[in-house]
Design an enzyme around this catalytic site. Structure first.
Site, PDB file in Angstrom:
ATOM      1  N   GLY A  10      23.847 -36.110  21.295  1.00 49.38           N
ATOM      2  CA  GLY A  10      23.186 -34.864  20.891  1.00 49.38           C
ATOM      3  C   GLY A  10      21.672 -34.961  21.054  1.00 49.38           C
ATOM      4  N   GLY A 101      22.221 -41.446  19.223  1.00 50.95           N
ATOM      5  CA  GLY A 101      22.648 -41.461  17.830  1.00 50.95           C
ATOM      6  C   GLY A 101      23.472 -42.699  17.543  1.00 50.95           C
ATOM      7  N   GLY A 103      26.675 -43.455  17.706  1.00 54.81           N
ATOM      8  CA  GLY A 103      27.643 -43.920  18.705  1.00 54.81           C
ATOM      9  C   GLY A 103      26.943 -44.630  19.857  1.00 54.81           C
ATOM     10  CB  THR A 125      21.130 -38.182  15.395  1.00 52.76           C
ATOM     11  OG1 THR A 125      21.940 -37.225  14.690  1.00 52.76           O
ATOM     12  CG2 THR A 125      20.976 -39.395  14.496  1.00 52.76           C
ATOM     13  CB  ILE A 126      19.359 -33.171  13.552  1.00 54.71           C
ATOM     14  CG1 ILE A 126      20.829 -32.817  13.810  1.00 54.71           C
ATOM     15  CG2 ILE A 126      18.460 -32.676  14.675  1.00 54.71           C
ATOM     16  CD1 ILE A 126      21.117 -31.335  13.676  1.00 54.71           C
ATOM     17  CG  ASP A 127      24.041 -35.554  12.472  1.00 51.95           C
ATOM     18  OD1 ASP A 127      23.568 -34.397  12.441  1.00 51.95           O
ATOM     19  OD2 ASP A 127      25.059 -35.844  13.120  1.00 51.95           O
ATOM     20  NE  ARG A 163      22.385 -10.133  -3.053  1.00 53.36           N
ATOM     21  CZ  ARG A 163      21.370  -9.903  -2.215  1.00 53.36           C
ATOM     22  NH1 ARG A 163      21.611  -9.701  -0.944  1.00 53.36           N
ATOM     23  NH2 ARG A 163      20.136  -9.875  -2.669  1.00 53.36           N
ATOM     24  N   GLY A 186      15.382 -26.738  -4.056  1.00 57.03           N
ATOM     25  CA  GLY A 186      15.714 -26.453  -5.456  1.00 57.03           C
ATOM     26  C   GLY A 186      17.049 -25.732  -5.561  1.00 57.03           C
ATOM     27  CD  GLU A 222      28.309 -29.686  11.474  1.00 61.02           C
ATOM     28  OE1 GLU A 222      28.738 -28.723  12.121  1.00 61.02           O
ATOM     29  OE2 GLU A 222      27.718 -30.653  12.008  1.00 61.02           O
TER      30      GLU A 222
HETATM   31  O1  F6P Z   1      23.831 -34.390  17.202  1.00 62.31           O
HETATM   32  C1  F6P Z   1      24.396 -34.304  15.954  1.00 62.31           C
HETATM   33  C2  F6P Z   1      25.075 -32.970  15.820  1.00 62.31           C
HETATM   34  O2  F6P Z   1      24.130 -31.941  16.028  1.00 62.31           O
HETATM   35  C3  F6P Z   1      25.787 -32.758  14.509  1.00 62.31           C
HETATM   36  O3  F6P Z   1      24.930 -32.361  13.474  1.00 62.31           O
HETATM   37  C4  F6P Z   1      26.790 -31.710  14.905  1.00 62.31           C
HETATM   38  O4  F6P Z   1      27.931 -31.725  14.112  1.00 62.31           O
HETATM   39  C5  F6P Z   1      27.158 -32.128  16.296  1.00 62.31           C
HETATM   40  O5  F6P Z   1      26.067 -32.830  16.817  1.00 62.31           O
HETATM   41  C6  F6P Z   1      27.483 -30.953  17.175  1.00 62.31           C
HETATM   42  O6  F6P Z   1      27.901 -31.433  18.401  1.00 62.31           O
HETATM   43  P1  F6P Z   1      28.186 -30.469  19.650  1.00 62.31           P
HETATM   44  O7  F6P Z   1      26.845 -30.026  20.164  1.00 62.31           O
HETATM   45  O8  F6P Z   1      28.925 -31.290  20.598  1.00 62.31           O
HETATM   46  O9  F6P Z   1      28.921 -29.293  19.112  1.00 62.31           O
END
Ligand code: F6P
Length: 319
Positions: A10, A101, A103, A125-127, A163, A186, A222
């Site tokens: 990613g 990332g 992997g 990676t943003i994760d 809401r 918050g 997610e």
């Molecule tokens: O790169 C990490 C990530 O953006 C995760 O946050 C996300 O679940 C995944 O990649 C999405 O992958 P793809 O672009 O293959 O849908």
């Protein structure tokens, strides 16, 4: 010295910033820089292009990646080693800098090391889920992006009551992004895949927050298994209107933040220095808040978990 950049997996905000810093630095030192178009698959098929400061400087603040990435597991092919060696020799490449990332760093970096190809890994990676480093490139920008949504939700939540707002972040099967954003925002509750929760508790907490503040904000990753149906479920449990915001891939394509640009500048300098020092294998990591070069493979670190104390405080605070 001729260095090849490869982006694998990613993309993440900050990749272009590293490329711009590195090409400027390397060129000033008389080095040459190349990039693979299409990740490792691009290397094997000879998609190798020269990178220059003139080309990359306008990209320094752009999201995504100038170099196309790929998730194709091409190094599993029987003749991958020969093909890779041949491609590197053909372009007289001395060493590789690898964006990737979890992997990529766990699988590709050891292979390159085993095959004797000097390689510096840049955890990207943003994760923010890579064991052995506190911060990955892209995480800070992805958090920053989420606050645009948070601010909008808080504004409308304050203006029109009754809401429950759900804000879903990316993060794959991890909850670092969701937790960090929930903490900074918050939020009244946060759900991450790593920690279980109870439906009755969630319904009661969100109802109580709506009664007290007029609205409730739930941030979730997610990767939480119920994420797709949670909005409907919460409505059934609480009978309060539920409004759902999913950041999706717009979050991954966020503009690089100051934090990621600063980290990118460190990554470029540390990688360049390491390659000049003749380091065979290394990774730029952040430890105790400081970017530094970890010599060798990034192996043997226990998997990271989102901070349990923050999780408990967000979900337990009497607010
Ligand atoms: O790169 C990490 C990530 O953006 C995760 O946050 C996300 O679940 C995944 O990649 C999405 O992958 P793809 O672009 O293959 O849908």
């Amino acid at each position: 010295m001729r260095t090849l950049f490869v982006v694998s997996g990613g993309d993440a905000p900050g990749i272009n910033t590293v490329l711009a810093h590195y090409t400027a630095l390397a060129t000033a030192h008389g080095d040459e820089v190349f990039g693979a178009q299409g990740g490792l698959a691009g290397v094997l098929s000879g998609q190798i292009v020269p990178l220059t400061p003139a080309l990359l400087t306008p990209w320094a603040g752009q999201s995504g990646s100038y170099l196309l990435s790929s998730r194709d597991p091409v190094l599993k092919q029987a003749d991958a080693r020969e093909q890779l060696a041949e491609a590197l020799i053909r372009h007289s490449i001395d060493n590789v800098i690898l964006f990737g990332g979890d992997g990529t760093l766990r699988y590709v970096a050891p292979l390159l090391s085993e095959w004797g190809i000097p390689c510096i890994g840049l955890p990207t990676t943003i994760d923010n889920d890579i064991a052995g480093t506190e911060q990955t490139l892209g995480f800070d920008s992805a958090c920053n992006y989420a606050y645009q949504a948070v601010d909008g939700i808080l504004a409308t939540g304050h203006a029109l009551h009754q809401r429950i707002f759900i804000l879903e972040t990316l993060g794959g099967h991890t909850g670092f992004l969701a937790l960090e954003v929930a903490w900074g925002a918050g939020a009244h509750a946060v759900l991450v895949p790593e920690y279980p929760y109870d439906n009755d508790w969630l319904a009661e907490r969100l109802t109580r927050m709506v009664n007290r503040h007029g609205y409730a904000l739930l941030v979730l990753s997610e990767g939480v298994s119920a994420s797709r149906t949670l909005a409907e479920d919460i409505f059934k449990w609480t009978n309060i209107r539920v409004r759902d915001t999913r950041l999706g891939h717009a979050q991954r394509g966020a503009k690089p933040s100051h934090g990621d640009r600063a980290l990118a500048a460190y990554m470029a300098r540390l990688a360049h220095q390491a390659l000049h020092d003749g380091i065979q294998t290394g990774t730029v990591v952040v430890r105790q808040g400081r970017p530094l070069l970890h010599e060798g493979l990034l192996q043997g670190y226990p998997p990271r978990l989102p901070a349990r104390d923050l999780y408990d405080q967000i979900n337990g605070d009497e607010r």
